[in-house]
Structures are given as C-alpha cells and as structure tokens.
Motif scaffolding. Structure first.
Motif, PDB file in Angstrom:
ATOM      1  N   ASP A  22      12.932 -19.037  -5.146  1.00 49.91           N
ATOM      2  CA  ASP A  22      14.291 -19.537  -4.862  1.00 49.91           C
ATOM      3  C   ASP A  22      14.563 -20.731  -5.616  1.00 49.91           C
ATOM      4  N   VAL A  23      15.431 -20.747  -6.418  1.00 54.73           N
ATOM      5  CA  VAL A  23      15.935 -22.024  -7.145  1.00 54.73           C
ATOM      6  C   VAL A  23      17.353 -22.344  -6.877  1.00 54.73           C
ATOM      7  N   ARG A  24      17.681 -23.883  -6.350  1.00 56.64           N
ATOM      8  CA  ARG A  24      18.842 -24.119  -6.195  1.00 56.64           C
ATOM      9  C   ARG A  24      19.235 -25.137  -7.167  1.00 56.64           C
ATOM     10  N   VAL A  25      20.403 -25.110  -7.693  1.00 55.67           N
ATOM     11  CA  VAL A  25      21.075 -26.156  -8.468  1.00 55.67           C
ATOM     12  C   VAL A  25      22.464 -26.447  -8.189  1.00 55.67           C
ATOM     13  N   ARG A  26      23.020 -27.432  -8.773  1.00 50.28           N
ATOM     14  CA  ARG A  26      24.648 -27.840  -8.162  1.00 50.28           C
ATOM     15  C   ARG A  26      25.596 -27.254  -9.349  1.00 50.28           C
ATOM     16  N   SER A  27      26.719 -26.747  -8.705  1.00 47.57           N
ATOM     17  CA  SER A  27      27.661 -25.889  -9.488  1.00 47.57           C
ATOM     18  C   SER A  27      27.968 -27.084 -10.734  1.00 47.57           C
ATOM     19  N   GLY A  28      28.355 -26.516 -11.801  1.00 47.15           N
ATOM     20  CA  GLY A  28      28.795 -27.293 -12.899  1.00 47.15           C
ATOM     21  C   GLY A  28      27.642 -28.279 -13.437  1.00 47.15           C
ATOM     22  N   GLU A  48      21.590 -12.578 -11.887  1.00 42.39           N
ATOM     23  CA  GLU A  48      22.412 -11.544 -11.402  1.00 42.39           C
ATOM     24  C   GLU A  48      23.997 -11.916 -11.634  1.00 42.39           C
ATOM     25  N   GLY A  49      24.689 -11.151 -12.507  1.00 42.04           N
ATOM     26  CA  GLY A  49      26.135 -11.291 -12.463  1.00 42.04           C
ATOM     27  C   GLY A  49      26.522 -12.319 -13.573  1.00 42.04           C
ATOM     28  N   VAL A  50      25.782 -13.003 -13.988  1.00 45.15           N
ATOM     29  CA  VAL A  50      26.054 -14.282 -15.040  1.00 45.15           C
ATOM     30  C   VAL A  50      25.610 -14.073 -16.468  1.00 45.15           C
ATOM     31  N   ALA A  51      26.678 -13.793 -17.203  1.00 41.58           N
ATOM     32  CA  ALA A  51      26.181 -13.201 -18.472  1.00 41.58           C
ATOM     33  C   ALA A  51      25.213 -14.054 -19.389  1.00 41.58           C
ATOM     34  N   ASN A  52      24.630 -13.638 -20.125  1.00 43.26           N
ATOM     35  CA  ASN A  52      23.672 -14.402 -21.143  1.00 43.26           C
ATOM     36  C   ASN A  52      22.875 -15.324 -20.307  1.00 43.26           C
ATOM     37  N   ILE A  53      22.349 -15.245 -19.219  1.00 44.60           N
ATOM     38  CA  ILE A  53      21.122 -16.069 -18.985  1.00 44.60           C
ATOM     39  C   ILE A  53      20.170 -15.145 -18.445  1.00 44.60           C
ATOM     40  N   ARG A  66      18.991 -22.268 -21.530  1.00 49.01           N
ATOM     41  CA  ARG A  66      19.960 -23.399 -21.021  1.00 49.01           C
ATOM     42  C   ARG A  66      21.266 -22.809 -20.781  1.00 49.01           C
ATOM     43  N   PHE A  67      21.854 -23.287 -19.513  1.00 52.47           N
ATOM     44  CA  PHE A  67      22.892 -22.955 -19.045  1.00 52.47           C
ATOM     45  C   PHE A  67      23.831 -23.763 -18.214  1.00 52.47           C
ATOM     46  N   LEU A  68      25.097 -23.448 -17.820  1.00 51.36           N
ATOM     47  CA  LEU A  68      25.703 -24.398 -17.085  1.00 51.36           C
ATOM     48  C   LEU A  68      25.897 -23.573 -15.666  1.00 51.36           C
ATOM     49  N   ALA A  69      25.482 -24.093 -14.593  1.00 51.46           N
ATOM     50  CA  ALA A  69      25.342 -23.486 -13.376  1.00 51.46           C
ATOM     51  C   ALA A  69      26.754 -23.104 -12.859  1.00 51.46           C
ATOM     52  N   PRO A  70      26.907 -21.711 -12.432  1.00 52.15           N
ATOM     53  CA  PRO A  70      28.310 -21.100 -12.364  1.00 52.15           C
ATOM     54  C   PRO A  70      29.018 -21.723 -10.956  1.00 52.15           C
ATOM     55  N   ALA A  71      30.062 -21.274 -10.487  1.00 57.30           N
ATOM     56  CA  ALA A  71      30.699 -21.609  -9.378  1.00 57.30           C
ATOM     57  C   ALA A  71      29.937 -21.757  -8.004  1.00 57.30           C
TER      58      ALA A  71
END
Length: 88
Positions: A22-28, A48-53, A66-71
């Motif tokens: 399990d991985v948890r990060v803050r949105s944004g 799942e459900g997030v393009a290009n990650i 590298r990516f920006l955490a979604p909503a």
C-alpha cells in the motif's frame, strides 16, 4: 526541480507481489516511484485509472517514474501483465 520536493516511494517486485503493498501520498504532491524488479521475470506496475503512470522492469532492473498525485481518494494499482487490480 520536481525530484527535489517530491515524495519518494520505493516499490519492489518479489515473488509475484509488491512491497510495500500500500502506498499513500497527498493529492497534488509530486511523487517519484523507484520500481525495482527482484524476480527473475519481467514485472510491471501501473496506477489504475491514471494515464501514463506505469513502470516496467526486466529482472534485476529499476525504473523511475514521476507524477503529480491525483485528486483525493483511494486509487488501486496493479501489474498489467497479471491483470489483477489491488483493491483501492
């Protein structure tokens, strides 16, 4: 730079499972995932459900994404080659 302020997460594929489970990060927040394959076969990892990650690594290799955490809210991840999502 993105990497300097990013949350760093190390994910290891071993024995057909991922650690941590399990991985948890803050949105944004920017996130850098180092995906290491410790098995003798190819593994991939995708949010799942997030393009290009996604990341794929041959045996003994490490890939970084590298990516920006979604909503806010739970988002599952899975290994596309197994097509078995991890519950969100």
């Amino acid at each position: 730079a993105i990497d300097a302020a990013a949350t760093r997460v190390d994910v290891v594929a071993r024995n057909a499972s991922f650690t941590p489970a399990d991985v948890r990060v803050r949105s944004g927040q920017f996130v850098v995932v180092s995906f290491t394959n410790a098995d003798p076969v190819f593994h991939d990892w995708e949010v799942e459900g997030v393009a290009n990650i996604d990341a794929g690594a041959p045996p003994g290799q490490t890939q970084r994404i590298r990516f920006l955490a979604p909503a806010p809210g739970p988002i599952g991840w899975y290994a596309p080659s197994r097509a078995t999502p991890t519950p969100a």
